[in-house]
Enzyme design. Structure first.
Site, PDB file in Angstrom:
ATOM      1  CB  THR A 125      -3.445   5.219  -0.689  1.00 32.20           C
ATOM      2  OG1 THR A 125      -2.790   5.634  -1.928  1.00 32.20           O
ATOM      3  CG2 THR A 125      -4.234   3.625  -1.120  1.00 32.20           C
TER       4      THR A 125
ATOM      5  CG  PHE B 210      -2.031  -0.881   1.306  1.00 34.63           C
ATOM      6  CD1 PHE B 210      -3.280  -0.627   0.620  1.00 34.63           C
ATOM      7  CD2 PHE B 210      -1.747  -2.109   1.858  1.00 34.63           C
ATOM      8  CE1 PHE B 210      -4.284  -1.619   0.727  1.00 34.63           C
ATOM      9  CE2 PHE B 210      -2.879  -3.086   2.072  1.00 34.63           C
ATOM     10  CZ  PHE B 210      -4.107  -2.805   1.374  1.00 34.63           C
ATOM     11  CG  ASP B 211       0.441   5.898  -1.475  1.00 35.74           C
ATOM     12  OD1 ASP B 211       1.645   6.389  -1.503  1.00 35.74           O
ATOM     13  OD2 ASP B 211      -0.476   6.766  -1.682  1.00 35.74           O
ATOM     14  CB  VAL B 212       0.878   5.216   3.711  1.00 34.69           C
ATOM     15  CG1 VAL B 212       0.265   5.802   5.047  1.00 34.69           C
ATOM     16  CG2 VAL B 212       1.347   3.903   3.863  1.00 34.69           C
TER      17      VAL B 212
END
Length: 238
Positions: free
Chosen positions: A18, A13-15
């Site tokens: 996102t 995951f991009d944080v």
């Protein structure tokens, strides 16, 4: 044809953008400073100025760079160009909120996959973001850990090596992100399966995220994390 959502072992995951609403956090902080200065700030204008300045050649690591960014854009917004306010914007990230669906969706997904964070933020900031999200991650890679930032392929190679050490490969990973520039385009070029969370689906433009040179059609596309979690559960129940 894209693989089934049931076929993956890892979700990366991009944080920021996102899972964490950085645009809302920046706009709220600038609005509070503007209120003190008795001026008004247009949120989308502020994000456009932020985006242009954030990606200048002399940019520092995020979110430390927010001090420099603030000092550069403050005069254009009619805000006081003072170091203390730049530090206030930087430190505001400690209280940035997750999108309303982020924590619950991550909790659901963590029951089926190993979740790995991949963020251009520094480790100190990521620790705050992770707590906000309920600490759902199996592993995490920050700019401090990799020595680089997405979309540099070297960032992704650190994650590939981690997964390979566990006996897996990039084919076992679904990369989930909102940024076409930082994540979706490069993940496609690296041969990953990806999922675009289009957080700004109801808004025009790219907000605080740099615009890609070309749009990359993702393997999976949802407008929320809840949509992704629902789709996973539907596939696994079939």
């Amino acid at each position: 044809m894209a693989k089934s959502l049931a076929d993956f072992k890892y979700f990366t995951f991009d944080v920021v953008g996102t899972l964490i609403d950085f645009e809302g956090g920046i706009k709220d902080c600038l609005a509070a400073i503007a209120d003190q200065a008795r001026v008004s700030v247009d949120g989308e204008e502020a994000l456009a100025l932020y985006r242009a300045e954030r990606y200048s050649d002399d940019a520092d690591l995020f979110p430390d760079d927010l001090v420099r960014v603030y000092l550069a854009i403050a005069p254009k917004l009619g805000l006081p160009a003072e170091q203390a306010y730049g530090e206030r914007l930087r430190d505001s990230c400690k209280g940035w909120k997750g999108f309303p669906d982020s924590a619950a969706a991550l909790q659901r997904l963590s029951q089926r996959y190993k979740l790995i964070a991949m963020t251009n933020a520094r480790r100190w900031a990521f620790e705050h973001f992770s707590r906000e999200l309920g600490n759902p991650f199996y592993a995490a890679f920050t700019a401090d850990d990799t020595g680089t930032e997405k979309p540099d392929p070297a960032f992704f190679e650190h994650v590939f090596a981690f997964v390979a050490n566990e006996g897996g490969s990039k084919d076992d990973i679904l990369h989930v992100a909102q940024s076409q520039y930082h994540d979706i385009g490069i993940s496609r070029r690296l041969g990953m399966t990806n999922c675009w969370i289009e957080r700004r689906h109801a808004q025009k433009g790219y907000g605080g995220t740099i615009e890609p040179k070309e749009f990359t059609r993702p393997d999976f596309h949802f407008t929320s994390m809840a949509g992704l979690a629902d789709a996973v559960e539907a596939v696994r129940a079939a």
